[in-house]
Design a protein around this motif. Structure first.
Motif, PDB file in Angstrom:
ATOM      1  N   LEU A 195       0.960  -1.258  -0.158  1.00  0.00           N
ATOM      2  CA  LEU A 195       0.110  -0.049  -0.122  1.00  0.00           C
ATOM      3  C   LEU A 195       0.954   1.153  -0.049  1.00  0.00           C
ATOM      4  O   LEU A 195       1.710   1.387   0.990  1.00  0.00           O
ATOM      5  CB  LEU A 195      -0.987   0.059   1.356  1.00  0.00           C
ATOM      6  CG  LEU A 195      -1.813   1.245   1.453  1.00  0.00           C
ATOM      7  CD1 LEU A 195      -2.692   1.597   0.372  1.00  0.00           C
ATOM      8  CD2 LEU A 195      -2.384   1.252   3.033  1.00  0.00           C
ATOM      9  N   GLU A 196       0.581   2.050  -0.900  1.00  0.00           N
ATOM     10  CA  GLU A 196       1.487   3.523  -1.015  1.00  0.00           C
ATOM     11  C   GLU A 196       0.450   4.630  -1.262  1.00  0.00           C
ATOM     12  O   GLU A 196      -0.623   4.331  -2.113  1.00  0.00           O
ATOM     13  CB  GLU A 196       2.437   3.395  -2.157  1.00  0.00           C
ATOM     14  CG  GLU A 196       3.098   4.583  -2.355  1.00  0.00           C
ATOM     15  CD  GLU A 196       4.590   4.629  -3.209  1.00  0.00           C
ATOM     16  OE1 GLU A 196       4.732   5.569  -3.825  1.00  0.00           O
ATOM     17  OE2 GLU A 196       5.046   3.566  -3.317  1.00  0.00           O
ATOM     18  N   LYS A 197       0.232   5.420  -0.471  1.00  0.00           N
ATOM     19  CA  LYS A 197      -0.916   6.438  -0.216  1.00  0.00           C
ATOM     20  C   LYS A 197      -0.115   7.761  -0.030  1.00  0.00           C
ATOM     21  O   LYS A 197       0.438   7.923   0.832  1.00  0.00           O
ATOM     22  CB  LYS A 197      -1.931   6.116   0.637  1.00  0.00           C
ATOM     23  CG  LYS A 197      -3.031   6.836   0.777  1.00  0.00           C
ATOM     24  CD  LYS A 197      -4.016   6.603  -0.559  1.00  0.00           C
ATOM     25  CE  LYS A 197      -5.463   7.311  -0.454  1.00  0.00           C
ATOM     26  NZ  LYS A 197      -6.110   6.972  -1.557  1.00  0.00           N
ATOM     27  N   THR A 198      -0.849   8.941  -0.544  1.00  0.00           N
ATOM     28  CA  THR A 198      -0.093  10.339  -0.414  1.00  0.00           C
ATOM     29  C   THR A 198      -1.476  10.677   0.513  1.00  0.00           C
ATOM     30  O   THR A 198      -2.595  10.628   0.203  1.00  0.00           O
ATOM     31  CB  THR A 198      -0.206  10.988  -1.448  1.00  0.00           C
ATOM     32  OG1 THR A 198       0.728  10.479  -2.508  1.00  0.00           O
ATOM     33  CG2 THR A 198       0.230  12.563  -1.259  1.00  0.00           C
ATOM     34  N   ILE A 199      -1.005  11.374   1.553  1.00  0.00           N
ATOM     35  CA  ILE A 199      -2.069  11.758   2.729  1.00  0.00           C
ATOM     36  C   ILE A 199      -1.706  13.176   3.160  1.00  0.00           C
ATOM     37  O   ILE A 199      -0.665  13.505   3.304  1.00  0.00           O
ATOM     38  CB  ILE A 199      -1.869  10.860   3.896  1.00  0.00           C
ATOM     39  CG1 ILE A 199      -1.934   9.445   3.762  1.00  0.00           C
ATOM     40  CG2 ILE A 199      -2.613  11.422   5.238  1.00  0.00           C
ATOM     41  CD1 ILE A 199      -1.496   8.553   4.877  1.00  0.00           C
ATOM     42  N   ASP A 200      -2.842  13.903   3.161  1.00  0.00           N
ATOM     43  CA  ASP A 200      -2.757  15.303   3.631  1.00  0.00           C
ATOM     44  C   ASP A 200      -2.966  15.418   5.063  1.00  0.00           C
ATOM     45  O   ASP A 200      -4.105  14.769   5.597  1.00  0.00           O
ATOM     46  CB  ASP A 200      -3.846  16.108   2.929  1.00  0.00           C
ATOM     47  CG  ASP A 200      -3.601  16.405   1.581  1.00  0.00           C
ATOM     48  OD1 ASP A 200      -2.272  16.253   1.029  1.00  0.00           O
ATOM     49  OD2 ASP A 200      -4.527  16.463   0.501  1.00  0.00           O
ATOM     50  N   VAL A 201      -1.903  15.994   5.948  1.00  0.00           N
ATOM     51  CA  VAL A 201      -2.045  15.880   7.224  1.00  0.00           C
ATOM     52  C   VAL A 201      -2.371  17.453   7.817  1.00  0.00           C
ATOM     53  O   VAL A 201      -1.654  18.299   7.434  1.00  0.00           O
ATOM     54  CB  VAL A 201      -1.015  15.603   7.940  1.00  0.00           C
ATOM     55  CG1 VAL A 201      -0.988  15.469   9.556  1.00  0.00           C
ATOM     56  CG2 VAL A 201      -0.518  14.063   7.400  1.00  0.00           C
ATOM     57  N   HIS A 213      -6.992  -1.268   5.985  1.00  0.00           N
ATOM     58  CA  HIS A 213      -7.752  -2.406   5.620  1.00  0.00           C
ATOM     59  C   HIS A 213      -7.381  -3.787   5.879  1.00  0.00           C
ATOM     60  O   HIS A 213      -8.008  -4.753   6.450  1.00  0.00           O
ATOM     61  CB  HIS A 213      -8.590  -2.275   4.377  1.00  0.00           C
ATOM     62  CG  HIS A 213      -9.551  -1.108   4.120  1.00  0.00           C
ATOM     63  ND1 HIS A 213     -10.883  -0.969   4.741  1.00  0.00           N
ATOM     64  CD2 HIS A 213      -9.195  -0.003   3.626  1.00  0.00           C
ATOM     65  CE1 HIS A 213     -11.220   0.126   4.535  1.00  0.00           C
ATOM     66  NE2 HIS A 213     -10.383   0.799   3.778  1.00  0.00           N
ATOM     67  N   GLN A 214      -5.752  -3.849   5.773  1.00  0.00           N
ATOM     68  CA  GLN A 214      -5.519  -5.219   5.667  1.00  0.00           C
ATOM     69  C   GLN A 214      -4.404  -5.214   7.072  1.00  0.00           C
ATOM     70  O   GLN A 214      -3.605  -4.703   7.226  1.00  0.00           O
ATOM     71  CB  GLN A 214      -4.277  -5.501   4.465  1.00  0.00           C
ATOM     72  CG  GLN A 214      -3.608  -6.838   4.434  1.00  0.00           C
ATOM     73  CD  GLN A 214      -2.769  -7.060   3.472  1.00  0.00           C
ATOM     74  OE1 GLN A 214      -2.594  -6.108   2.673  1.00  0.00           O
ATOM     75  NE2 GLN A 214      -1.942  -8.281   3.342  1.00  0.00           N
ATOM     76  N   LYS A 215      -5.181  -5.918   7.916  1.00  0.00           N
ATOM     77  CA  LYS A 215      -4.409  -5.971   9.340  1.00  0.00           C
ATOM     78  C   LYS A 215      -3.229  -6.643   9.516  1.00  0.00           C
ATOM     79  O   LYS A 215      -2.979  -7.601   8.604  1.00  0.00           O
ATOM     80  CB  LYS A 215      -5.595  -6.515  10.210  1.00  0.00           C
ATOM     81  CG  LYS A 215      -6.773  -5.806  10.833  1.00  0.00           C
ATOM     82  CD  LYS A 215      -7.629  -6.346  11.850  1.00  0.00           C
ATOM     83  CE  LYS A 215      -8.337  -7.704  11.300  1.00  0.00           C
ATOM     84  NZ  LYS A 215      -9.210  -8.303  12.200  1.00  0.00           N
ATOM     85  N   GLU A 311     -10.110  -3.330  14.284  1.00  0.00           N
ATOM     86  CA  GLU A 311      -9.884  -2.586  13.064  1.00  0.00           C
ATOM     87  C   GLU A 311      -8.597  -2.141  13.576  1.00  0.00           C
ATOM     88  O   GLU A 311      -8.103  -2.093  14.706  1.00  0.00           O
ATOM     89  CB  GLU A 311     -10.968  -1.359  12.900  1.00  0.00           C
ATOM     90  CG  GLU A 311     -12.206  -1.863  12.457  1.00  0.00           C
ATOM     91  CD  GLU A 311     -13.222  -0.694  12.061  1.00  0.00           C
ATOM     92  OE1 GLU A 311     -12.624   0.497  12.299  1.00  0.00           O
ATOM     93  OE2 GLU A 311     -14.347  -0.888  11.657  1.00  0.00           O
ATOM     94  N   PHE A 312      -7.873  -1.659  12.466  1.00  0.00           N
ATOM     95  CA  PHE A 312      -6.370  -1.243  12.784  1.00  0.00           C
ATOM     96  C   PHE A 312      -6.165   0.039  11.979  1.00  0.00           C
ATOM     97  O   PHE A 312      -6.542   0.243  10.859  1.00  0.00           O
ATOM     98  CB  PHE A 312      -5.343  -2.017  12.199  1.00  0.00           C
ATOM     99  CG  PHE A 312      -3.885  -1.909  12.582  1.00  0.00           C
ATOM    100  CD1 PHE A 312      -3.380  -1.713  13.761  1.00  0.00           C
ATOM    101  CD2 PHE A 312      -2.856  -1.300  11.570  1.00  0.00           C
ATOM    102  CE1 PHE A 312      -2.143  -1.319  14.256  1.00  0.00           C
ATOM    103  CE2 PHE A 312      -1.862  -0.999  11.798  1.00  0.00           C
ATOM    104  CZ  PHE A 312      -1.405  -0.781  12.984  1.00  0.00           C
ATOM    105  N   ARG A 313      -5.925   1.277  12.654  1.00  0.00           N
ATOM    106  CA  ARG A 313      -5.654   2.538  12.044  1.00  0.00           C
ATOM    107  C   ARG A 313      -4.415   3.461  12.555  1.00  0.00           C
ATOM    108  O   ARG A 313      -3.714   2.870  13.354  1.00  0.00           O
ATOM    109  CB  ARG A 313      -6.906   3.385  12.215  1.00  0.00           C
ATOM    110  CG  ARG A 313      -7.128   4.036  13.369  1.00  0.00           C
ATOM    111  CD  ARG A 313      -8.399   4.696  13.625  1.00  0.00           C
ATOM    112  NE  ARG A 313      -8.499   5.539  15.039  1.00  0.00           N
ATOM    113  CZ  ARG A 313      -9.625   6.264  15.405  1.00  0.00           C
ATOM    114  NH1 ARG A 313     -10.625   6.377  14.619  1.00  0.00           N
ATOM    115  NH2 ARG A 313      -9.456   6.791  16.374  1.00  0.00           N
TER     116      ARG A 313
END
Length: 844
Positions: A195-201, A213-215, A311-313
């Motif tokens: 998983l590679e994701k660009t996130i705005d913080v 989603h994948q624990k 769940e995992f976050r």
């Protein structure tokens, strides 16, 4: 019996020869006179009789001229010492012994005319002390002995052929088993797509909640790209005022509490705090820095995640007044560090075992082990995809090597390397050790301004050609060039990939490690290492014959002649003053031959021989194509100048591989060559393929966790000692761990991992460790540790490939036996230097 009768019995044609068997091997030269006293003694009739008993080869030598002239004056030219008489007498020499001695290359009297005067008439089977005893029932030269010997040779060759066939079957069977295992695993396990994701913080403590989603099912890893500082402040005191902010990543797991089973997220794992750049403008424009962290799966966390509704976050937030953008990589399962380290160790053990035993070519060994390492990752559901594998191959480095090989191949056609070899022969005066030392020093100097791979590409062909001119074995000189290329690379921040990795680290640059500072602290260590390596080579090859490829014909003839004269000396008894006169003349001749041999061992025999040899070489090896030389030299000069420009951090705009590629394309455009296919056939593709396969194997080994284990072990040992001795322990551990790891693994990834360890140790205020001593320990340890084995540094492999292309194979075991003790001595010397400079005198 008088002296006259005794001399007759010594002569081969004497009838009394069967009564006096002379034991040549056990005769001691008692009472020998010095050769300066020989001329003062008058030649008598008794001494002439001793002289006439010598072989014609000895009697007619110029050193025996006084005896010959006196014999002609008294008896005439045909008296007593004619060649016919001598040849007739020596026809009785035992031919068995003659053939045996001549067949033995190491025999003292091989090729001699003065072989054996011991055989008695009628005793055809008599042999000297060195002869082989034969059976009483079977003559030594009889047909039965020949048949049995032929039968033994046939059985031996048949057994060796069967053994070779069995070895081939074993190797083929082992490879088929390996192929079947790899094929089954790689076909059944698909590529891992992370998983590679660009996130705005957003700013503030609320931040961003990102659900995974994948624990994770085991140890997992987070990797984040952002505007971070290159240091770790995990252990920074909470009450310390800091001038920069942090990005915090907090893993959270949901649980259900109460009768209503309301969902609550808990911070079970520790938070990950990443230091940000201080200014807002830098946060927006600074290049992204990658950092990662591995979380270990505990039993409590595994039990919670095993629940169906859990769940995992990630809770991501910052304490700066600005919005941030980061790139998150999530790997839900990685190999356990302990298991992965064991697997990595087994792969490296197989790799070096195959290289030591030389069961296969080294390129094929690297390919096998790279596939084996990828298979090991696939067994843990961590199979890399093709894009990752191509990235691991380091195409920039491969492009650099390919382009420099093309440049060197074109330069070879001009004859410039032969010309440089003759020039080195001229400035060294034809002496062996001055030539070797000059090559080593030139290599060290050039490697300090060019990278060591380019240095060996340029200088190894010159050294090989020079050794061929001087009839030396090129491999010891090639090993000297390898060692000094790695030593010289540690002198400056641009001389070696290790120095570049260390000197361009942002944390190290921010702590005032400049070019002059780098050179000032590494210069004493490099000087000590060069002195030690030169002394070691001289002691290791104290026998100059070990440096020779084949003994020159002139020297072998001199050795043969000296053995003939020595045997003649042993045959003359020292029972009278007249015999001692002859012995003194023989001894003076032997001493003269020994002096001549010693002069030839040091290099050329005399100034006249050196001048004639130099003139001959200059006529034989001129510059063949001056126009091509100017064109090639111009392209090479362009590449070298661009290398210098790109070594300056603020001017670095183009990778070195692109620089070399531009130089090669420029040269090919100027030359307008039509034989590109022929030129490509001469490129060392096996060396390039070996590098690509080894880089893949090393990346897989790193992914299995062996580098992190080395780093953790080093940090644990440093923290185990008291604060007063912590700097000494840190210098010792960084130096020796980087050196030993660079010998076994490739020195470039070792330096990349160890520089992170150094910065993390220095960034912990509780340790109180200064930066500079650890930087010098890492630079010197990784650079000189690469000398430990043939595959410890890229320059080693390149030089070995060039030597093999010229027909000289440098084996792993020969290199290890020669250079590994030298490397250990160098690291010991660096330990003393760094401890004295930074613990005793606190130079930093």
């Amino acid at each position: 019996m008088g002296l006259r009768d005794t001399i007759r019995n010594l002569r081969p044609e004497s009838p009394g020869r069967d009564k006096c068997s002379i034991e040549l091997q056990h005769r001691s030269p008692r009472g020998a006179c010095h050769h300066n006293q020989v001329a003062a003694v008058q030649v008598t009739e008794q001494s002439l009789q001793v002289w006439r008993a010598l072989p014609a080869e000895i009697r007619h030598d110029p050193s025996m001229a006084s005896f010959q002239m006196e014999n002609e004056r008294i008896h005439g030219s045909s008296a007593g010492g004619s060649d016919d008489e001598d040849e007739e007498g020596y026809e009785e020499v035992d031919m068995k012994n003659v053939s045996r001695i001549q067949d033995e290359p190491g025999s003292s009297y091989a090729g001699s005319d003065f072989l054996d005067i011991k055989t008695r008439p009628g005793d055809e089977n008599a042999t000297d002390d060195e002869a082989t005893t034969h059976s009483d029932h079977e003559p030594a030269n009889g047909p039965g002995n020949a048949k049995s010997q032929a039968r033994r040779i046939h059985h031996k060759s048949k057994r060796s052929k069967e053994q070779r066939q069995r070895d081939k079957l074993w190797k083929r069977g082992g490879l088929l088993v390996f192929w079947l295992l790899a094929a089954v695993v790689l076909i059944s396990v698909g590529e891992k797509h992370l998983l590679e994701k660009t996130i705005d913080v957003p700013m503030g403590e609320q931040g961003k909640f990102f659900k995974l989603h994948q624990k994770p099912t085991g140890d997992f890893r987070l990797k984040i790209h952002g505007a971070f500082r290159e240091l770790s402040t995990l252990d920074a005191p909470e009450n310390e005022t800091l001038s920069f902010g942090f990005l915090t990543v907090q893993p959270q797991v949901s649980t259900y509490i109460g009768e209503n089973h309301s969902q609550v997220f808990q911070d079970i794992l520790p938070a990950w705090r990443l230091p940000l750049l201080s200014e807002e403008e830098l946060l927006q424009r600074a290049p992204a820095v990658a950092t990662n962290r591995t979380y270990l799966m505990s039993q409590e966390l595994s039990g919670i995640l095993a629940e169906k509704d859990s769940e995992f976050r990630l809770h991501i937030f910052s304490d700066v007044e600005a919005d941030l953008a980061i790139v998150l990589n999530y790997n839900p399962l990685i190999v356990n560090a302990r298991t992965g380290s064991i697997l990595a160790g087994l792969i490296l053990l197989i790799f070096y075992a195959l290289l030591v035993w030389e069961l296969f070519e080294r390129t094929f060994v690297a390919m096998i082990c790279s596939i084996l390492s990828v298979t090991a990752l696939a067994c843990f559901n961590d199979r890399p995809n093709m894009d990752e594998i191509i990235q691991w191959m380091d195409m920039e480095l491969l492009t650099l090597l390919f382009c420099m090989m093309l440049l060197i191949l074109i330069l070879t056609e001009t004859g410039v390397f032969d010309y440089l070899a003759v020039f080195c022969f001229e400035i060294s005066g034809g002496k062996i050790w001055p030539m070797i030392y000059s090559l080593c020093l030139v290599t060290c100097v050039v490697s300090s301004v060019l990278d060591n791979m380019t240095t060996v590409l340029l200088l190894t062909p010159v050294a090989i050609r020079l050794c061929e001119v001087m009839q030396l074995d090129p491999l010891p000189v090639v090993m000297g060039i390898i060692v000094h290329a790695n030593i010289g690379g540690a002198l400056t921040p641009i001389g070696d990939p290790i120095s570049i990795i260390v000197s361009t680290n942002h944390f190290i640059v921010d702590n005032d490690v400049t070019f002059p500072t780098f050179v000032a602290h590494t210069f004493p260590g490099v000087i000590l290492a060069v002195i030690q390596s030169c002394v070691y080579l001289r002691l290791f090859y104290h026998n100059i014959d070990a440096l020779r490829l084949n003994e020159p014909k002139e020297m072998s003839e001199l050795r043969r002649e000296m053995k003939v004269w020595q045997r003649a000396l042993n045959a003359v008894a020292s029972c009278s003053k007249d015999a001692q006169l002859v012995r003194g003349t023989l001894q003076s001749k032997i001493k003269q031959l020994k002096r001549t041999i010693r002069r030839l061992q040091k290099g050329v025999g005399s100034s006249e021989v050196y001048t004639n040899t130099l003139d001959e070489l200059k006529q034989k090896y001129p510059i063949k194509n001056k126009t091509l030389l100017l064109q090639s030299a111009g392209a090479l000069l362009f590449v070298i100048v661009c290398f210098f420009i790109q070594s300056v951090p603020h001017w670095r705009t183009l990778p070195l591989g692109w620089v070399a590629l531009l130089g090669v394309i420029l040269l090919l455009i100027i030359l307008n060559r039509d034989d590109m296919e022929h030129l490509m056939h001469r490129v060392e593709w096996t060396t390039l393929l070996f590098f690509a396969a080894m880089f893949v194997m090393m990346e897989c080994v790193e992914r299995l966790g062996i580098f992190s284990c080395i780093s953790e072990l080093t940090e644990h040992v440093i923290l185990s000692v008291g604060k007063s001795h912590r700097l000494a322990m840190a210098i010792f551990m960084i130096l020796w761990m980087s050196a030993l790891a660079s010998s076994i693994l490739d020195s470039i990834p070792v330096a990349a991992i160890m520089v992170k360890l150094v910065t993390s140790l220095v960034a912990k205020p509780s340790l109180g460790l200064p930066l500079q001593p650890l930087v010098w320990a890492l630079t010197l340890g990784a650079s000189m540790g690469g000398n430990g084995t043939l595959y410890g540094a890229s320059a080693n492999v390149i030089a070995a490939g060039i030597a093999e292309q010229h027909g000289y194979k440098l084996s792993f075991t020969r290199y290890l036996r020669t250079v590994f003790p030298m490397m250990l001595a160098q690291i010991t010397l660096m330990t003393v230097y760094l401890l004295v400079a930074h613990v005793v005198f606190q130079w930093h």
